[in-house]
Design a protein around this motif. Structure first.
Motif: not given
Ligand SMILES: Nc1ncnc2c1ncn2[C@@H]1O[C@H](COP(=O)(O)OP(=O)(O)O)[C@@H](O)[C@H]1O
Ligand SMILES: [Mg+2]
Lengths: 387, 230
Positions: B13-20, B22-28
């Motif tokens: 499971v991956r969960r990433s947040y894109s902030l403009g 920048v992509v933050v990978e919260a779970l990799r």
């Protein structure tokens, strides 16, 4: 607002209907000062108004005219022994009551036979009958005008304030009761010339007829006939010493005024609804923001988007419904107060409070929808993190 | 449902947040199985992805990639209404700040999940009264949340989480706002629930709390660091 509007227009329409929608009324009018100058000679007789020839011309040349009611009006004191009443003595024809929708309450109006014979008979207005004969029925009794005695054959129905105002004349004249005598009698007793005492000096006026009511056989012809009458009168009168009143035209005008009035009132109502709706939307948006956390909690506990939408819609409708109920209460109370305090007729139609309530609830739905949808579309995670 | 099949199964499971930009990978790429009846603590430093994981497990959020099977159902393919349904019927949430609805009393708060399942008022009331007794609040049933202590409020929240008899209880720092006495009471209640067969997943950074569980999963930078059963 609508109640007051309905009331006002109802009053006006009743007033005009009492004149008869099929009637055209011609009145003698004393020419205004500047027009009078041409004929003015001090102590001479001022000759103006409707002539007998006008009637025969109308009857002969204008198709569609059924009946004509001529009338002479004299201001006199009417006596019963020692009781005196100031009245308008109207010399007219026997079909006046049917034509003018002014019915006889007691006894009868004078007949065609009375008219042909030039009898001294009369029908009294209800108010003067009451004042002259407070204790007894006036039928069969006699009243005196000058040296002449008139036998009372009938008493008219009371004329409502509205009905009395059939001329749009000053209110002083409205309150004067009318007494009806045959036109032929009036001619014999009064001749053609009437004397009037005006501002201390005698002024003689010669007026053949004061008022003529022309009845048209078909309401759709009234306007056409009235134009023909106006045209005919204009050709035969150098001065504007008459006035043609068309009740139907007045009615149309009043209806038009009423429509405009309703449009204005409607616009005001629409604007207030819009303002109220935006108010509700603001309150609900603030409410949704304030309860973001609660929305998140409910979503976590299994609420679907439509559950949230419904919850906030119901709240908006309750809010606007309470407003609507208050509005309906006021809307019913204010017309009552206006009727009581201002002696103005108001009419609350059955549908208007119902419609007002429904519409306000509807406003709640319409303006509550956006905030409710916004609440439902929130991301549950974000909503739970709020604050 | 096959009892040997895990009740929770995360597969890469991956969960990433894109902030403009920048992509933050919260779970990799997290893979984790949890069996029915387990009592598990998820631990790790701040920012390692604990809350993100719990939101995914709670079906409040969906993975960017990978699969999440809850009781055999693939969550990633479900629409919003179905996720709401699953949250209401199969999951129970216990939050750090209790998250009770302030204008509702104890019983009404416990009834909220049942209301969204369309249960009858009478049935919901019976269940709520039973649960209020179970968490020791039978004398407080018509109190509003602000009339209760923190420990009592958290017990209401636990009763509410139990109302729909869920497969899994999810607790996020459930004792974080409580004094040690109340915290112990709540942890005692967790022990009881787990002993009675409930699957419990809790997030905590307090190792003394984590010690109470039977399995500690540690995360670091969105990845599994350790997984210890005891
Ligand atoms: N909604 C979000 N938008 C952007 N970044 C987020 C969001 N939620 C979490 N993150 C980021 O993802 C990472 C993991 O966060 P989180 O799961 O909250 O960690 P923890 O709960 O372990 O402290 C952090 O770097 C955090 O900044
Ligand atoms: Mg966190």
């Amino acid at each position: 607002m609508l109640a007051i509007g309905e009331g006002a227009s109802y009053e006006a329409q009743e007033q005009i209907k009492s004149l008869g929608a099929q009637n055209i009324i011609i009145r003698s009018v004393k020419p205004s000062e500047d027009q009078k100058v041409t004929t003015q000679q001090n102590n001479s007789t001022l000759d103006y108004g409707i002539k007998y020839e006008d009637i025969s011309r109308i009857q002969a040349t204008i198709p569609g005219v059924v009946t004509i009611v001529p009338a002479r009006v004299m201001r006199e004191y009417v006596w019963n022994i020692t009781v005196r009443v100031d009245a308008e003595v109207v010399g007219t024809v026997s079909w006046y009551p049917t034509m003018r929708n002014h019915r006889v309450a007691e006894g009868r109006f004078f007949s065609e036979i009375d008219q042909l014979a030039g009898e001294n008979v009369c029908a009294l207005g209800s108010e003067m009958a009451r004042r002259l004969f407070p204790m007894e029925t006036p039928l069969g009794k006699a009243v005196r005008i000058g040296s002449q005695y008139y036998r009372v054959v009938g008493v008219m129905e009371p004329v409502s304030r509205a009905k009395g105002d059939d001329t749009g004349q000053s209110s002083a004249q409205q309150s004067v009761d009318r007494m009806f005598i045959p036109l032929s009698t009036a001619k014999q007793r009064y001749g053609e010339i009437l004397f009037k005492n005006r501002s201390g000096s005698f002024e003689r006026e010669r007026v053949a007829l004061h008022e003529v009511t022309v009845k048209v056989d078909d309401p759709s012809k009234v306007i056409g006939v009235s134009l023909a009458v106006k045209d005919l009168m204009e050709r035969n009168h150098k001065k504007k010493d008459y006035d043609v009143v068309v009740p139907l035209e007045l009615l149309r005008q009043k209806e038009k005024t009423k429509r405009i009035f309703n449009i204005v009132l409607g616009s005001i109502a629409a604007i207030s609804l819009l303002v109220g709706g935006i108010g509700i939307m603001n309150i609900m948006l603030a409410n949704v923001t304030e309860r973001t956390r609660e929305i998140g909690i409910r979503r976590a506990l299994g609420a679907k988007q439509r559950d949230i939408t419904l919850q906030f819609l119901i709240e908006a409708v309750l809010l606007s419904g309470v407003g609507g109920a208050l509005g309906v209460l006021l809307g019913v109370a204010i017309p009552f107060a206006v009727s009581a305090l201002a002696d103005m007729k108001t009419i609350i139609t059955v549908w208007s409070p119902l419609a007002a309530f429904t519409i306000s609830a509807l406003v709640g739905v319409i303006f509550g929808l956006y905030p409710a949808l916004r609440a439902a579309k929130m991301d549950p995670v974000e909503a739970l993190r709020h604050e | 449902m096959n009892p040997l099949q895990p009740i929770v199964s995360l597969q890469s499971v991956r969960r990433s947040y894109s902030l403009g930009d920048v992509v933050v990978e919260a779970l990799r790429g997290l893979t984790l199985d949890i069996a029915a009846g387990e009592y598990i603590a998820i631990m790790g430093p701040s920012g390692c992805g604990k809350s993100t994981l719990l939101n995914l497990l709670g079906c409040l959020d969906r993975p960017t990639s990978g699969r999440y099977l809850l009781g055999g159902t693939d969550i990633s393919s479900l629409d919003d209404d179905s996720l709401s349904e699953i949250r209401g019927r199969r999951l129970g949430f216990i939050f750090q700040s209790y998250n009770l609805i302030q204008q509702l009393n104890v019983l009404e708060n416990i009834e909220v999940p049942l209301f969204y399942q369309g249960r009858s008022d009478k049935e919901a009331r019976e269940i709520a009264i039973g649960l209020a007794k179970r968490v020791g609040l039978e004398k407080r049933m018509d109190h509003k949340p602000f009339e209760l202590s923190g420990g009592q409020q958290q017990r209401v929240a636990i009763a509410r989480a139990l109302a729909s008899d869920p497969l899994v209880l999810l607790a996020d720092e459930a004792t974080g706002n409580l004094d040690s006495g109340s915290g112990r009471e709540i942890l005692g209640l967790f022990d009881e629930l787990n002993a009675a067969g409930k699957t419990l997943i809790m997030v905590t950074h307090d190792s003394s709390v984590g010690e109470r569980s039977h399995r500690i999963v540690r995360l670091r930078d969105g990845q599994l660091e350790s997984d210890n059963r005891r």
